[in-house]
Design a protein around this motif. Sequence first.
Motif, PDB file in Angstrom:
ATOM      1  N   SER A 230      39.849  56.261  -5.409  1.00 32.79           N
ATOM      2  CA  SER A 230      39.210  55.700  -4.212  1.00 32.79           C
ATOM      3  C   SER A 230      38.520  56.791  -3.400  1.00 32.79           C
ATOM      4  N   LEU A 231      39.171  57.939  -3.253  1.00 35.51           N
ATOM      5  CA  LEU A 231      38.556  59.056  -2.538  1.00 35.51           C
ATOM      6  C   LEU A 231      37.331  59.568  -3.290  1.00 35.51           C
ATOM      7  N   PHE A 232      37.432  59.594  -4.609  1.00 35.71           N
ATOM      8  CA  PHE A 232      36.283  60.010  -5.415  1.00 35.71           C
ATOM      9  C   PHE A 232      35.115  59.046  -5.216  1.00 35.71           C
ATOM     10  N   ALA A 233      35.413  57.742  -5.271  1.00 37.61           N
ATOM     11  CA  ALA A 233      34.360  56.742  -5.116  1.00 37.61           C
ATOM     12  C   ALA A 233      33.711  56.816  -3.734  1.00 37.61           C
TER      13      ALA A 233
ATOM     14  N   SER B  35      27.656  53.967 -11.873  1.00 36.19           N
ATOM     15  CA  SER B  35      27.644  53.994 -13.339  1.00 36.19           C
ATOM     16  C   SER B  35      29.068  53.957 -13.903  1.00 36.19           C
ATOM     17  N   LEU B  36      30.008  54.615 -13.203  1.00 36.23           N
ATOM     18  CA  LEU B  36      31.406  54.568 -13.637  1.00 36.23           C
ATOM     19  C   LEU B  36      31.968  53.155 -13.502  1.00 36.23           C
TER      20      LEU B  36
ATOM     21  N   ASP C 252      28.683  61.059  -5.603  1.00 32.69           N
ATOM     22  CA  ASP C 252      27.321  60.517  -5.595  1.00 32.69           C
ATOM     23  C   ASP C 252      27.359  59.019  -5.888  1.00 32.69           C
ATOM     24  N   PRO C 253      26.774  58.188  -5.040  1.00 33.60           N
ATOM     25  CA  PRO C 253      26.859  56.731  -5.214  1.00 33.60           C
ATOM     26  C   PRO C 253      26.326  56.243  -6.556  1.00 33.60           C
TER      27      PRO C 253
END
Length: 230
Positions: free
Chosen positions: A52-55, A65-66, A59-60
């Motif tokens: 969640s922190l990564f998302a 893409s992930l 970069d949006p």
Amino acid sequence: MCGARGARVVCGARPVRGPWAGMLRLRPWRILPTPTGTPFTFGYAALLLLTSLFAEHADPSFVSSLHQGSSTDVAHLADRPVFVLLASALWIAGGITSPYAIVFLLVLTALERRIGGLRTAGVFLLGHVLATLVTEVPVGLSVLAGHLPGSSLHRLDYGISFGVAASVGALAGLLTPWVRWTVLAGFGWMLVEDLVAFADPMTNWGHLLALVVGVATWPLIRRRGLRPAA
């Protein structure tokens, strides 16, 4: 209350009586996961926090893409089903402030304290997988029949909500009757309201189905649900 012990007089605290006694027995710190008491929930929650922190900060376009690569849409399920079923459960739709994130912590912690980590993981995964398949397979069949456009095969679908809904249904079976039916009625009504809103009917039907899957596990989990909480 005091008693003589050798040359010393030992005074013990009086037992707490009245309404405060019940509050002390609740031990509110047990509603959150711990590494030793609820290792599955604790480890999974830590992983979800990281993703969640990564998302939130990455970069949006890369995050998008992930999410697309983790989506349990019909195209991905036909190509690499095991991968996307697992990868889709690594993200929280709406982030860590999502209501499902809070329900995840409280419900899975309570469930794991009663039936253990392995069975809790089984309930979560069963709801996640079955609800996903039952909602996505009709989409594929409708596309083949010409009732839906081909773009429906790539419908973005990821998150933990199906597994959480199944866990709510399972936990309800371990509660006292009036609490059980209050939880099921309240959570079920929320899901029905989402379905009536018709914002995402396939996902909303999936939530109701996952709740039913959790209820269907009652005969299995009740055999373990009476053991002392860890």
